[in-house]
Design a protein around this motif. Structure first.
Motif, mmCIF file in Angstrom:
data_model
loop_
_atom_site.group_PDB
_atom_site.id
_atom_site.type_symbol
_atom_site.label_atom_id
_atom_site.label_comp_id
_atom_site.label_asym_id
_atom_site.label_seq_id
_atom_site.Cartn_x
_atom_site.Cartn_y
_atom_site.Cartn_z
ATOM 1 N N GLU A 433 0.935 -0.984 0.044
ATOM 2 C CA GLU A 433 0.028 0.031 0.147
ATOM 3 C C GLU A 433 0.982 1.147 -0.089
ATOM 4 O O GLU A 433 1.991 1.151 0.464
ATOM 5 C CB GLU A 433 -0.844 -0.035 1.250
ATOM 6 C CG GLU A 433 -2.045 -0.933 1.091
ATOM 7 C CD GLU A 433 -3.060 -1.084 2.292
ATOM 8 O OE1 GLU A 433 -2.845 0.087 3.314
ATOM 9 O OE2 GLU A 433 -4.253 -1.243 1.949
ATOM 10 N N CYS A 434 0.423 2.089 -0.368
ATOM 11 C CA CYS A 434 1.069 3.744 -0.356
ATOM 12 C C CYS A 434 1.281 4.124 0.932
ATOM 13 O O CYS A 434 0.159 4.025 1.615
ATOM 14 C CB CYS A 434 0.221 4.700 -1.029
ATOM 15 S SG CYS A 434 0.802 6.303 -0.999
ATOM 16 N N PRO A 435 2.150 4.467 1.507
ATOM 17 C CA PRO A 435 2.439 4.989 2.871
ATOM 18 C C PRO A 435 1.570 6.466 3.218
ATOM 19 O O PRO A 435 1.498 6.554 4.356
ATOM 20 C CB PRO A 435 4.147 5.295 2.859
ATOM 21 C CG PRO A 435 4.538 5.312 1.509
ATOM 22 C CD PRO A 435 3.589 4.678 0.749
ATOM 23 N N GLN A 436 1.310 6.958 1.932
ATOM 24 C CA GLN A 436 0.519 8.358 2.202
ATOM 25 C C GLN A 436 -0.783 8.318 2.187
ATOM 26 O O GLN A 436 -1.701 9.068 2.463
ATOM 27 C CB GLN A 436 1.104 9.158 1.207
ATOM 28 C CG GLN A 436 2.506 9.747 0.956
ATOM 29 C CD GLN A 436 3.051 10.470 2.300
ATOM 30 O OE1 GLN A 436 2.177 11.124 2.734
ATOM 31 N NE2 GLN A 436 3.870 9.825 2.745
ATOM 32 N N CYS A 437 -1.312 7.123 1.225
ATOM 33 C CA CYS A 437 -2.674 6.972 1.113
ATOM 34 C C CYS A 437 -3.340 5.665 1.389
ATOM 35 O O CYS A 437 -2.350 4.662 1.241
ATOM 36 C CB CYS A 437 -3.087 7.444 -0.432
ATOM 37 S SG CYS A 437 -2.458 8.610 -1.113
ATOM 38 N N ASP A 438 -4.293 5.456 1.839
ATOM 39 C CA ASP A 438 -4.777 3.997 2.106
ATOM 40 C C ASP A 438 -5.401 3.319 0.937
ATOM 41 O O ASP A 438 -6.444 2.879 0.625
ATOM 42 C CB ASP A 438 -6.154 3.973 3.062
ATOM 43 C CG ASP A 438 -5.259 4.465 4.450
ATOM 44 O OD1 ASP A 438 -4.380 4.396 4.615
ATOM 45 O OD2 ASP A 438 -6.260 5.092 5.260
ATOM 46 N N ALA A 451 3.278 2.248 -7.801
ATOM 47 C CA ALA A 451 3.162 3.390 -7.897
ATOM 48 C C ALA A 451 1.688 4.049 -7.250
ATOM 49 O O ALA A 451 1.024 2.843 -7.601
ATOM 50 C CB ALA A 451 3.068 4.071 -9.299
ATOM 51 N N CYS A 452 1.535 4.942 -6.587
ATOM 52 C CA CYS A 452 0.334 5.077 -6.075
ATOM 53 C C CYS A 452 -0.430 6.085 -7.124
ATOM 54 O O CYS A 452 0.023 7.029 -7.472
ATOM 55 C CB CYS A 452 0.342 5.838 -4.477
ATOM 56 S SG CYS A 452 -1.172 6.530 -4.426
ATOM 57 N N HIS A 453 -1.650 5.664 -7.514
ATOM 58 C CA HIS A 453 -2.261 6.576 -8.647
ATOM 59 C C HIS A 453 -3.172 7.678 -7.928
ATOM 60 O O HIS A 453 -3.748 8.327 -8.905
ATOM 61 C CB HIS A 453 -3.442 5.613 -9.307
ATOM 62 C CG HIS A 453 -2.680 4.584 -10.414
ATOM 63 N ND1 HIS A 453 -3.325 3.866 -11.320
ATOM 64 C CD2 HIS A 453 -1.241 4.401 -10.637
ATOM 65 C CE1 HIS A 453 -2.410 3.199 -11.990
ATOM 66 N NE2 HIS A 453 -1.187 3.666 -11.768
ATOM 67 N N HIS A 454 -2.995 7.866 -6.790
ATOM 68 C CA HIS A 454 -3.611 9.147 -6.035
ATOM 69 C C HIS A 454 -2.725 10.194 -5.886
ATOM 70 O O HIS A 454 -2.842 11.392 -5.948
ATOM 71 C CB HIS A 454 -4.487 8.891 -4.785
ATOM 72 C CG HIS A 454 -5.510 7.821 -5.177
ATOM 73 N ND1 HIS A 454 -6.782 8.481 -5.364
ATOM 74 C CD2 HIS A 454 -5.728 6.643 -5.285
ATOM 75 C CE1 HIS A 454 -7.697 7.523 -5.554
ATOM 76 N NE2 HIS A 454 -7.052 6.251 -5.495
ATOM 77 N N CYS A 455 -1.489 9.952 -5.410
ATOM 78 C CA CYS A 455 -0.491 10.813 -5.022
ATOM 79 C C CYS A 455 0.628 10.801 -5.676
ATOM 80 O O CYS A 455 1.733 11.684 -5.416
ATOM 81 C CB CYS A 455 -0.085 10.947 -3.256
ATOM 82 S SG CYS A 455 1.055 9.495 -2.946
ATOM 83 N N GLY A 456 1.022 9.825 -6.445
ATOM 84 C CA GLY A 456 2.099 9.695 -7.270
ATOM 85 C C GLY A 456 3.388 8.864 -6.523
ATOM 86 O O GLY A 456 4.467 8.980 -7.258
ATOM 87 N N HIS A 457 3.113 8.697 -5.395
ATOM 88 C CA HIS A 457 4.498 7.908 -4.672
ATOM 89 C C HIS A 457 4.809 6.635 -5.400
ATOM 90 O O HIS A 457 4.107 5.911 -6.055
ATOM 91 C CB HIS A 457 3.917 7.417 -3.185
ATOM 92 C CG HIS A 457 4.857 6.638 -2.617
ATOM 93 N ND1 HIS A 457 5.718 6.954 -1.911
ATOM 94 C CD2 HIS A 457 4.840 5.032 -2.695
ATOM 95 C CE1 HIS A 457 6.196 5.920 -1.273
ATOM 96 N NE2 HIS A 457 5.894 4.897 -1.738
ATOM 97 N N ARG A 458 6.133 6.652 -5.521
ATOM 98 C CA ARG A 458 6.718 5.271 -6.346
ATOM 99 C C ARG A 458 7.880 4.672 -5.453
ATOM 100 O O ARG A 458 8.391 5.224 -4.764
ATOM 101 C CB ARG A 458 7.448 5.881 -7.567
ATOM 102 C CG ARG A 458 6.490 6.168 -8.852
ATOM 103 C CD ARG A 458 7.212 7.037 -9.720
ATOM 104 N NE ARG A 458 6.336 7.077 -10.649
ATOM 105 C CZ ARG A 458 5.673 6.194 -11.420
ATOM 106 N NH1 ARG A 458 6.664 5.204 -11.846
ATOM 107 N NH2 ARG A 458 4.869 6.437 -12.380
HETATM 108 ZN ZN ZN Z 1 -0.592 7.686 -2.410
#
Ligand code: ZN
Ligand code: ADP
Ligand code: ZN
Length: 712
Positions: A433-438, A451-458
């Motif tokens: 999971e994204c560390p920034q978003c659930d 990659a997270c499709h909400h915040c761009g975290h990779r």
């Molecule tokens: Zn995210």
């Protein structure tokens, strides 16, 4: 006289306008001035002129500068209305209507004067130069200046347009069908209309004729399109028909181009503005018509503050123009529900024309309808077959596989990018999971990243589980990247992928669409971008994979979106003489949105959808206002949302849903309240008051508030 100036700051705390003395340069409503403000200097917009002020004379200061370009008064009014309508601030709304920064590019231009050449002693070179006039003086300035001194030549600066690069399009002179004829006539009488016509039924031709009629009456036109990169054909056709009187306003323009296009509209040199949602603020003079192409497209909603809907703003602008024309005050009402008929002596009130093959239920409900009932040339719509995917364990149904193998040119829609949807550990069940978003991270194989499709975290693709150490990491689901790879392997035609990943580079989209259009055979694979208004006559097959994916969104618009997506994709197939067909893979074959799309039955779908919305009290039978409170801590947004829910409940005719938690986004915990309103103005006012009160309380100082009227 006093200038009432709204300073352009982003803070919600400053409630202008503020009074200033008039500067030496003339100012009016819409002038942009530099004003001293406390210890700083700010830009501000003059929103009114007054005879007197409460500010004592010795405290009254004067703006230090006035910008050469100003906002039309009509757009100042529109912005102030938006600030109220969308629970925003005047400054933020005004920032949307400001002229772009820049100034005209000038060049020195030399012309022949009327002075006779008889008796003048001229060299051969000078004669040559005189014959070549008029021309730009650059390069020969010295020689021309000498001729100017003798009175033979005049040199003066003139502006030179920086014209945006566009794809020329051939224009055809067609004879309108009876239905098109009737539609153009209805628009000419003014008021708001929905133009419902299946894909390829000649809607664009109606827009073009309605625009021509407006120009003939001396009126200006705005044409809104979803995304220029995805709809170059509409733009190209307007330019082919109307030439330089078309100004293009899109985000990919260079600074100089944008400035010149804005100015050409402002001066009246260009009469038609074409562009995406922000073109609704184009400074078109004597506005007579706004066209909204593909009115169902979600891109018309702006996701920044103010969260305006260009369709709603367009209707408000047309209504205000009509009132101004009738000699009344330019008030903005609940525009899309109002209809006007022109005064008999001046039959042409401004018109709004929203067109789509898959109109929104709201629009269907609110506007009188003009119909184009079949494709031009009576070409049939492609038959649609539903393929039941319950129990399937491969992303492609065997029949779809076969059809793709046989088709020379096809489009495949899968509304999910990346390689697979999520990764899990086979040993301990961990999900990445994204560390920034659930939300789960999506695998992008070519980039060796998840990659997270909400915040761009990779992050890098995990080789083993960081929880239990197991090397067995499973990949679930298929996105466009994986389908592209599998199909490129399986088929012997070139495969083109169109999604947010391949579209990121500048001009990538037109280049890719151009290559697909020119290829003798090929498959276009992608997200909803492949279902936009493209016209590829040789595409004979359309395939939708996982058609119910959009249905699973917890959103009352899920049905509407799903219907539009499938019906629009179906509209891309079989546009040429060879016909075509469409296959729709789904695990929900009986869902009304999917069944109706398979029958190309927009009226049937909308009727059922409106019934459902009436029963659930959703738009258009109620207005929604969504308030999201967020903070890095979990508790504060919940508390703030609770307060707002309580305060909003007192609004007349309002029902409050929530507070309800939303998934954590960009490291922020979120809590949401939705207000269902039957008295829109009262509910907006109550929400504004509730949010202002909560925002000013100390215990909520870390909470951010976002208000969305008419959320999408
Ligand atoms: Zn995210
Ligand atoms: P839509 O906007 O509904 O998809 P278009 O206006 O693009 O439809 O029309 C589809 C095609 O049919 C275009 O190539 C257009 O030039 C052509 N067309 C439109 N109206 C007519 C007409 N009355 N007679 C012949 N061809 C037409
Ligand atoms: Zn594990």
């Amino acid at each position: 006289m006093i200038a009432q100036v709204q300073p352009l700051t982003t803070t919600r705390r400053l409630a202008g306008p503020f009074d200033y003395a008039l500067p030496a340069d003339p100012v009016g409503v819409g002038s942009i001035v530099r004003v001293p403000f406390g210890r700083q200097a700010l830009d501000g917009v003059v929103v009114g002129l007054a005879g007197e002020t409460d500010v004592p004379a010795e405290k009254l200061v004067t703006p230090t500068a006035v910008r050469a370009d100003s906002v039309p008064g009509e757009l100042v009014e529109l912005a102030l209305w938006m600030a109220e309508e969308y629970c925003s601030t005047p400054a933020r709304a005004l920032s949307l209507v400001l002229p772009p920064r820049g100034k005209p590019r000038t060049e020195l231009w030399a012309i022949r004067t009327a002075a006779a050449l008889d008796g003048q002693r001229l060299t051969a070179r000078q004669r040559e130069l005189l014959v070549s006039l008029p021309r730009a003086a650059t390069g020969e300035l010295g020689a021309l200046r000498r001729l100017e001194a003798r009175g033979l030549v005049a040199i003066a600066p003139r502006t030179r347009r920086r014209a945006p690069l566009t794809v020329p399009h051939e224009d055809r002179d067609v004879r309108l069908t009876g239905e098109q004829e009737a539609a153009v006539a209805a628009v000419g009488r003014g008021g708001a209309h929905l133009l419902h016509g299946v894909t390829g039924s000649g809607k664009t031709e109606v827009y073009l004729r309605a625009a021509a009629a407006a120009l003939e009456r001396g009126e200006g036109v705005i044409v809104l399109v979803p995304e220029i990169a995805l709809t170059p054909q509409t733009v190209g056709r307007f330019q082919a028909r109307f030439g330089d009187t078309v100004a293009l306003l899109h985000s990919a323009l260079g600074e100089g181009e944008r400035y010149d296009e804005w100015r050409r509209l402002r001066t009246g040199e260009a009469r038609i503005a074409v562009g995406p949602r922000s073109a609704v603020f184009a400074p078109v003079r004597d506005l007579g018509l706004i066209v909204i192409d593909e009115e169902h497209d979600p891109s018309y909603k702006h996701e920044g503050d103010p969260r305006y809907d260009a369709r709603h703003v367009a209707a408000a602008r047309v209504t205000a123009a009509a009132r101004a024309e009738a000699g009344g005050e330019a008030r903005h009402g609940r525009p899309d529900l109002e209809r006007r008929t022109g005064a008999p002596d001046r039959p042409c009130t401004p018109a709004l024309l929203a067109g789509s093959a898959t109109p929104r239920p709201e629009t269907w409900h609110a506007l009188p309808r003009l119909t184009l009932s079949e494709r031009v040339g009576s070409r049939p719509l492609p038959p649609v077959r539903i393929l039941d995917m319950r129990g399937a364990n491969h992303p492609l149904h065997p029949e779809a596989r076969r059809a793709l193998g046989e088709a020379r040119k096809a489009i495949l829609l899968l509304n999910r990018r990346g390689w697979s949807n999520f990764l899990t550990c086979r040993a301990c069940g961990k999900v990445w999971e994204c560390p920034q978003c659930d939300v789960a991270l999506v695998l992008h194989r070519a980039e060796h990243a998840v990659a997270c499709h909400h915040c761009g975290h990779r992050e890098r693709v995990p080789g083993r589980c960081d929880g239990c150490g197991s090397p067995s990491v499973a990949r679930y689901g298929a996105g466009t990247e994986r389908l592209e790879a599998e199909l490129a392997e399986a088929l012997d035609v070139p495969v083109f992928r169109l999604d947010a990943d391949t579209a990121a580079a500048k001009d990538a989209v037109p280049a890719l669409l151009g290559r697909f259009a020119e290829a003798p055979s090929g498959l276009l694979v992608g997200t909803q971008m492949v279902a936009k208004g493209h016209d590829f006559p040789d595409v004979t097959l359309g395939v939708v994979v996982d058609a119910d994916s959009t249905l699973r969104f917890p959103d009352f618009r899920a049905e509407e979106r799903t219907f539009a997506l499938i019906a629009q994709l179906a509209g891309r197939a079989g546009r040429g003489p060879r016909g075509g067909r469409v296959l729709v893979q789904t695990a929900a074959p009986d869902a009304p949105a999917i069944a109706a799309a398979a029958l190309h039955d927009a009226p049937g779908f909308v009727a059922g959808e409106l019934e459902r919305r009436r029963a659930l009290d959703y738009p258009p039978f109620a207005d929604l206002i969504r308030i999201v409170c967020s903070s890095e801590e979990a508790a504060p947004p919940r508390a703030a949302a609770g307060e707002i829910a309580e305060a909003a409940a007192v609004a007349h005719g309002a029902t409050v849903l929530g507070p309800a938690p939303l998934f954590r986004l960009r490291g922020r915990h979120r809590s949401q309240v939705v207000v269902k309103a039957h008295d829109r103005a009262a509910a907006v006012a109550a929400v504004r008051a509730a949010v202002d009160r909560a925002a000013n309380r100390r215990e909520h100082r870390d909470v951010a508030f976002s208000v969305d009227v008419d959320p999408q």
